[in-house]
Scaffold this motif. Structure first.
Motif, mmCIF file in Angstrom:
data_model
loop_
_atom_site.group_PDB
_atom_site.id
_atom_site.type_symbol
_atom_site.label_atom_id
_atom_site.label_comp_id
_atom_site.label_asym_id
_atom_site.label_seq_id
_atom_site.Cartn_x
_atom_site.Cartn_y
_atom_site.Cartn_z
ATOM 1 N N ARG A 68 0.817 -1.221 0.000
ATOM 2 C CA ARG A 68 0.000 0.000 0.000
ATOM 3 C C ARG A 68 0.849 1.270 0.000
ATOM 4 O O ARG A 68 0.562 2.222 -0.704
ATOM 5 C CB ARG A 68 -0.927 0.004 1.200
ATOM 6 N N THR A 69 1.888 1.293 0.807
ATOM 7 C CA THR A 69 2.703 2.500 0.945
ATOM 8 C C THR A 69 4.005 2.438 0.157
ATOM 9 O O THR A 69 4.685 3.456 0.014
ATOM 10 C CB THR A 69 3.066 2.743 2.422
ATOM 11 N N GLU A 70 4.371 1.242 -0.299
ATOM 12 C CA GLU A 70 5.631 0.987 -0.997
ATOM 13 C C GLU A 70 6.843 1.336 -0.133
ATOM 14 O O GLU A 70 7.914 1.651 -0.631
ATOM 15 C CB GLU A 70 5.675 1.705 -2.341
ATOM 16 N N GLU A 71 6.656 1.274 1.183
ATOM 17 C CA GLU A 71 7.749 1.505 2.130
ATOM 18 C C GLU A 71 8.471 0.187 2.390
ATOM 19 O O GLU A 71 7.843 -0.873 2.453
ATOM 20 C CB GLU A 71 7.218 2.060 3.451
ATOM 21 N N ASN A 72 9.776 0.257 2.556
ATOM 22 C CA ASN A 72 10.606 -0.919 2.813
ATOM 23 C C ASN A 72 11.092 -0.906 4.255
ATOM 24 O O ASN A 72 11.510 0.138 4.768
ATOM 25 C CB ASN A 72 11.824 -0.921 1.885
ATOM 26 N N TYR A 73 11.063 -2.088 4.881
ATOM 27 C CA TYR A 73 11.486 -2.222 6.274
ATOM 28 C C TYR A 73 12.289 -3.498 6.455
ATOM 29 O O TYR A 73 12.095 -4.480 5.739
ATOM 30 C CB TYR A 73 10.273 -2.294 7.212
ATOM 31 N N THR A 74 13.157 -3.474 7.457
ATOM 32 C CA THR A 74 13.860 -4.656 7.916
ATOM 33 C C THR A 74 13.364 -4.961 9.312
ATOM 34 O O THR A 74 13.219 -4.054 10.134
ATOM 35 C CB THR A 74 15.382 -4.412 7.959
ATOM 36 N N MET A 75 13.092 -6.237 9.591
ATOM 37 C CA MET A 75 12.697 -6.635 10.938
ATOM 38 C C MET A 75 13.964 -6.751 11.777
ATOM 39 O O MET A 75 14.797 -7.598 11.518
ATOM 40 C CB MET A 75 11.965 -7.974 10.930
ATOM 41 N N VAL A 76 14.091 -5.871 12.740
ATOM 42 C CA VAL A 76 15.277 -5.907 13.591
ATOM 43 C C VAL A 76 15.072 -6.815 14.792
ATOM 44 O O VAL A 76 16.026 -7.280 15.389
ATOM 45 C CB VAL A 76 15.701 -4.486 14.046
ATOM 46 N N ASN A 77 13.835 -7.057 15.142
ATOM 47 C CA ASN A 77 13.490 -8.010 16.197
ATOM 48 C C ASN A 77 12.225 -8.715 15.729
ATOM 49 O O ASN A 77 11.131 -8.232 15.941
ATOM 50 C CB ASN A 77 13.265 -7.291 17.529
ATOM 51 N N ASP A 78 12.389 -9.851 15.062
ATOM 52 C CA ASP A 78 11.239 -10.479 14.400
ATOM 53 C C ASP A 78 10.466 -11.458 15.285
ATOM 54 O O ASP A 78 9.464 -12.015 14.850
ATOM 55 C CB ASP A 78 11.661 -11.155 13.105
ATOM 56 N N ASN A 79 10.906 -11.682 16.525
ATOM 57 C CA ASN A 79 10.204 -12.591 17.438
ATOM 58 C C ASN A 79 9.917 -13.943 16.788
ATOM 59 O O ASN A 79 8.821 -14.483 16.913
ATOM 60 C CB ASN A 79 8.908 -11.944 17.950
ATOM 61 N N ASP A 80 10.886 -14.465 16.062
ATOM 62 C CA ASP A 80 10.822 -15.775 15.391
ATOM 63 C C ASP A 80 9.877 -15.810 14.194
ATOM 64 O O ASP A 80 9.527 -16.883 13.713
ATOM 65 C CB ASP A 80 10.444 -16.887 16.380
ATOM 66 N N PHE A 81 9.457 -14.667 13.671
ATOM 67 C CA PHE A 81 8.567 -14.654 12.515
ATOM 68 C C PHE A 81 9.167 -15.431 11.348
ATOM 69 O O PHE A 81 8.515 -16.296 10.767
ATOM 70 C CB PHE A 81 8.269 -13.207 12.083
ATOM 71 N N PHE A 82 10.428 -15.154 11.017
ATOM 72 C CA PHE A 82 11.037 -15.797 9.856
ATOM 73 C C PHE A 82 11.352 -17.269 10.120
ATOM 74 O O PHE A 82 11.312 -18.078 9.200
ATOM 75 C CB PHE A 82 12.264 -15.025 9.379
ATOM 76 N N SER A 83 11.643 -17.659 11.341
ATOM 77 C CA SER A 83 11.869 -19.083 11.618
ATOM 78 C C SER A 83 10.553 -19.861 11.526
ATOM 79 O O SER A 83 10.527 -20.987 11.022
ATOM 80 C CB SER A 83 12.552 -19.294 12.965
ATOM 81 N N ILE A 84 9.452 -19.263 11.984
ATOM 82 C CA ILE A 84 8.139 -19.912 11.835
ATOM 83 C C ILE A 84 7.790 -19.997 10.354
ATOM 84 O O ILE A 84 7.318 -21.039 9.871
ATOM 85 C CB ILE A 84 7.045 -19.130 12.604
ATOM 86 N N LEU A 85 8.027 -18.933 9.614
ATOM 87 C CA LEU A 85 7.757 -18.905 8.172
ATOM 88 C C LEU A 85 8.566 -19.990 7.456
ATOM 89 O O LEU A 85 8.041 -20.702 6.595
ATOM 90 C CB LEU A 85 8.082 -17.523 7.600
ATOM 91 N N GLU A 86 9.817 -20.126 7.818
ATOM 92 C CA GLU A 86 10.676 -21.140 7.191
ATOM 93 C C GLU A 86 10.132 -22.555 7.446
ATOM 94 O O GLU A 86 10.098 -23.373 6.538
ATOM 95 C CB GLU A 86 12.109 -21.016 7.720
ATOM 96 N N LYS A 87 9.692 -22.815 8.651
ATOM 97 C CA LYS A 87 9.163 -24.141 8.976
ATOM 98 C C LYS A 87 7.885 -24.451 8.207
ATOM 99 O O LYS A 87 7.681 -25.560 7.743
ATOM 100 C CB LYS A 87 8.874 -24.259 10.479
ATOM 101 N N VAL A 88 7.014 -23.448 8.059
ATOM 102 C CA VAL A 88 5.736 -23.671 7.395
ATOM 103 C C VAL A 88 5.883 -23.785 5.874
ATOM 104 O O VAL A 88 5.053 -24.393 5.230
ATOM 105 C CB VAL A 88 4.722 -22.569 7.777
ATOM 106 N N THR A 89 6.952 -23.247 5.325
ATOM 107 C CA THR A 89 7.117 -23.269 3.865
ATOM 108 C C THR A 89 7.943 -24.456 3.377
ATOM 109 O O THR A 89 8.129 -24.626 2.185
ATOM 110 C CB THR A 89 7.772 -21.975 3.370
ATOM 111 N N LYS A 90 8.430 -25.289 4.291
ATOM 112 C CA LYS A 90 9.209 -26.479 3.869
ATOM 113 C C LYS A 90 8.296 -27.608 3.509
ATOM 114 O O LYS A 90 7.227 -27.796 3.943
ATOM 115 C CB LYS A 90 10.151 -26.901 4.980
#
Length: 140
Positions: free
Chosen positions: A118-140
């Motif tokens: 919507r805003t075309e803003e870019n961000y980096t998660m500096v503290n993702d609270n395991d978001f990407f590790s959960i995402l990795e597990k669900v996408t395997k």
């Protein structure tokens, strides 16, 4: 006059230290990134598609159990973000978080980054609270 200079110098130092502490702990919250998203709505959900530009249909939906969706949403809600620069060629996921409205984002999992559609803003998660590790597990 000498006392005023000392007090003024100390005041400037205190303000500078306060600014640095606020900047360090600052960043953006999920509600900042998603423009006042309401994470307390009934039946929130998250939809994830892989992005593969080598295929005719570049998006492939990933089925996610409801409990995992809740964990992903909780991790995203508690994450902290900083502004970033992202190359759109690097996107590997498209996610839509459905709350009070739908929020579509493109993710670069390797860099733990996202672009809000919507805003075309870019961000980096500096503290993702395991978001990407959960995402990795669900996408395997």
């Amino acid at each position: 006059m000498k006392k005023i200079k000392i007090i003024l110098s100390l005041l400037i130092i205190v303000i500078a230290i306060g600014f640095l502490i606020a900047k360090k702990d600052g960043g953006y919250s999920a509600t900042d990134v998603l423009e006042n998203a309401n994470f307390t709505v009934e039946n929130p959900s998250i939809t994830i598609h892989t992005v593969d530009t080598d295929k005719e249909d570049i998006y492939t939906r990933i089925k996610i159990p409801e409990e995992t969706q809740k964990r992903l949403l909780q991790a995203f809600q508690n994450a902290k973000f900083d502004k970033a620069t992202i190359n759109p060629v690097d996107y590997d996921y498209r996610i839509t978080i459905s709350l009070n409205t739908g929020y579509t984002m493109y993710l670069v999992s390797e860099k733990r980054s996202l672009t809000v559609n919507r805003t075309e803003e870019n961000y980096t998660m500096v503290n993702d609270n395991d978001f990407f590790s959960i995402l990795e597990k669900v996408t395997k």
